[in-house]
Write an enzyme that holds these catalytic residues in place. Structure first.
Site, PDB file in Angstrom:
ATOM      1  N   TYR A  96       0.823  -1.206   0.000  1.00  0.00           N
ATOM      2  CA  TYR A  96       0.000   0.000   0.000  1.00  0.00           C
ATOM      3  C   TYR A  96       0.862   1.263   0.000  1.00  0.00           C
ATOM      4  CZ  TYR A  96      -4.695  -1.925   0.884  1.00  0.00           C
ATOM      5  OH  TYR A  96      -5.904  -2.551   0.780  1.00  0.00           O
ATOM      6  N   ASP A 144      -2.751 -18.171  -0.189  1.00  0.00           N
ATOM      7  CA  ASP A 144      -3.754 -18.861  -1.026  1.00  0.00           C
ATOM      8  C   ASP A 144      -4.439 -19.967  -0.218  1.00  0.00           C
ATOM      9  OD1 ASP A 144      -1.266 -20.104  -1.010  1.00  0.00           O
ATOM     10  OD2 ASP A 144      -1.311 -20.718  -3.122  1.00  0.00           O
ATOM     11  N   ASP A 189      -6.191  -7.068   3.980  1.00  0.00           N
ATOM     12  CA  ASP A 189      -7.351  -6.415   3.357  1.00  0.00           C
ATOM     13  C   ASP A 189      -8.260  -7.474   2.748  1.00  0.00           C
ATOM     14  OD1 ASP A 189      -8.932  -4.288   2.262  1.00  0.00           O
ATOM     15  OD2 ASP A 189      -8.014  -4.733   0.314  1.00  0.00           O
TER      16      ASP A 189
HETATM   17  C1  IPM Z   1     -10.327  -1.421   4.207  1.00  0.00           C
HETATM   18  C2  IPM Z   1     -10.634  -0.759   2.897  1.00  0.00           C
HETATM   19  C3  IPM Z   1      -9.514   0.227   2.570  1.00  0.00           C
HETATM   20  C4  IPM Z   1      -8.235  -0.571   2.424  1.00  0.00           C
HETATM   21  C5  IPM Z   1      -9.769   1.110   1.336  1.00  0.00           C
HETATM   22  C6  IPM Z   1     -11.063   1.872   1.435  1.00  0.00           C
HETATM   23  C7  IPM Z   1      -8.624   2.047   1.078  1.00  0.00           C
HETATM   24  O1  IPM Z   1     -10.814  -1.700   1.910  1.00  0.00           O
HETATM   25  O2  IPM Z   1     -10.214  -0.715   5.226  1.00  0.00           O
HETATM   26  O3  IPM Z   1     -10.205  -2.657   4.230  1.00  0.00           O
HETATM   27  O4  IPM Z   1      -7.939  -1.102   1.335  1.00  0.00           O
HETATM   28  O5  IPM Z   1      -7.500  -0.671   3.412  1.00  0.00           O
HETATM   29 MG    MG Z   2     -10.806  -3.709   2.591  1.00  0.00          MG
END
Ligand code: IPM
Ligand code: MG
Length: 360
Positions: free
Chosen positions: A142, A224, A248
């Site tokens: 990220y 996976d 995520d």
């Molecule tokens: C989460 C969301 C966020 C992320 C987005 C909205 C940026 O999906 O909090 O899981 O990817 O972290």
């Molecule tokens: Mg998310």
């Protein structure tokens, strides 16, 4: 009387509706448990872009920094999908996480007994599920550099970097081990060490930290396989420790065990300083403004804030018991009820939970 300053971030889509309901519940609960909450609302996401051109205005960051806790609803609006990345709602949330150094994202997944039949999975698979996803939140792909898009002779190429330092892996691992020490004492660290160097470092460092927690059993799983195990036998997990991207994805998958992503709360924490409490779900623009949203994930996020951030454990218990009793009575929001039209709106389920708190 104790007083808390809470930064409230309604954001986009269904955000304002679920915020209204949650704020009211917090007022009820603070009256009942003799503390005071002062709410300050601030802009984030698409609403902030519309009003200021910036998905995270400085004033919002400062207010969050100076608060006792940040309670956010949801951000995101497809209207902004074509804009450059720095002008998109998601960038505001990522910057807030990063600026407040909220590296530890805690996402508990517990089945409410009365909802075992709301899941798309068989009840015998999910009935004993009680797990926590501990997701690293301020590193990994990220935030890794370099990233970008470059023109090549023939076309274009785009890239991101998945990178973790020893320190980043260690601090999130410690959080997971500490949490697990107070639970079933089992951690499953999820990575892709059979392919990725960054995952091999992750695995090596998690192994080292585990030496300080001999009472906790550590296993490793490739991502996976973890995705498969989460639907095959989710009750095998206690604490799942993983990086930003895998966390995520797996936390959305884990959310569906509970019947709806509309039920899942989260806390994003630093070692000190205010935490950010937010539902795992997004802004659901398709149902925004229709009084159809499920506010429970935000209500449970508020209860995590009371418990973890403000140490108001009785108030947190009270909210959770009220949610439980309303669900036990058979009340459901549209996301929990499949195709039937017999569901309560966002305001109405909020009222039921409010009544349950006052009745006790
Ligand atoms: C989460 C969301 C966020 C992320 C987005 C909205 C940026 O999906 O909090 O899981 O990817 O972290
Ligand atoms: Mg998310």
């Amino acid at each position: 009387m104790k007083k808390y300053n809470i930064a409230l971030l309604p954001g986009d889509g269904i955000g304002p509706e679920i915020t209204k309901v949650t704020k009211k519940l917090l007022q009820t609960i603070s009256n009942k448990h003799d503390f005071e909450i002062k709410f300050e609302e601030h802009l984030i996401g698409g609403t902030a872009i519309d009003e200021t051109g910036n998905p995270l205005p400085n004033e919002t960051i400062e207010a969050c920094r100076n608060s006792d806790g940040v309670l956010m609803a949801a951000i995101g609006n497809p209207r902004f999908d074509k804009l450059p990345r720095e002008k998109r709602p998601e960038t505001g949330l990522l910057k807030l996480r990063s600026d407040l150094n909220l590296f530890a994202n805690i996402r508990p997944v517990k089945i409410f007994p009365s909802l075992v039949n709301s899941s798309t999975l068989k009840s015998e698979i999910i009935e004993n599920v009680d797990l926590i996803v501990v997701r690293e939140l301020t590193g990994g792909i990220y935030f890794g550099q370099p990233k970008g898009r470059i023109k090549t002779e023939k076309s274009e190429r785009a890239f991101n970097t998945m990178s973790y330092s020893t320190e980043e892996i260690r601090r999130i691992s410690k959080i997971a081990f500490e949490l697990s020490s107070n639970r079933k004492k089992r951690i499953c660290s999820v990575d892709k060490a059979n392919v990725l160097d960054v995952s091999q470092l992750w695995r090596d460092e998690v192994n080292k930290i585990s030496l300080d927690f001999p009472q906790v059993e550590l296993t490793h799983m490739y991502v996976d396989n973890a995705a498969m195990q989460l639907v095959k036998e989710p009750s095998q997990f206690d604490v799942i420790l993983t990086g930003n991207l895998f966390g995520d994805i797996l936390s959305d998958e884990a959310a569906m065990l509970t019947g709806s992503i509309g039920m899942l709360a989260s806390a994003s924490l630093n070692i000190d300083g205010p935490g950010l409490y937010e539902p795992v779900h997004g802004s659901a623009p398709d149902i925004a403004g229709q009084n159809k949203a499920n506010p429970i994930a935000m209500i449970l996020s508020a209860s995590m804030m009371l418990r973890i951030g403000l140490n108001e454990n009785d108030a947190a218990d009270d909210i959770e018991q009220a949610v439980n009793s309303v669900l036990d009575k058979g009340h459901r929001t549209s996301d929990l009820i499949g195709k039937s039209n017999d569901y309560l709106g966002c305001d109405q389920i909020g009222e039921k939970i409010n009544d349950a708190i006052q009745a006790k």
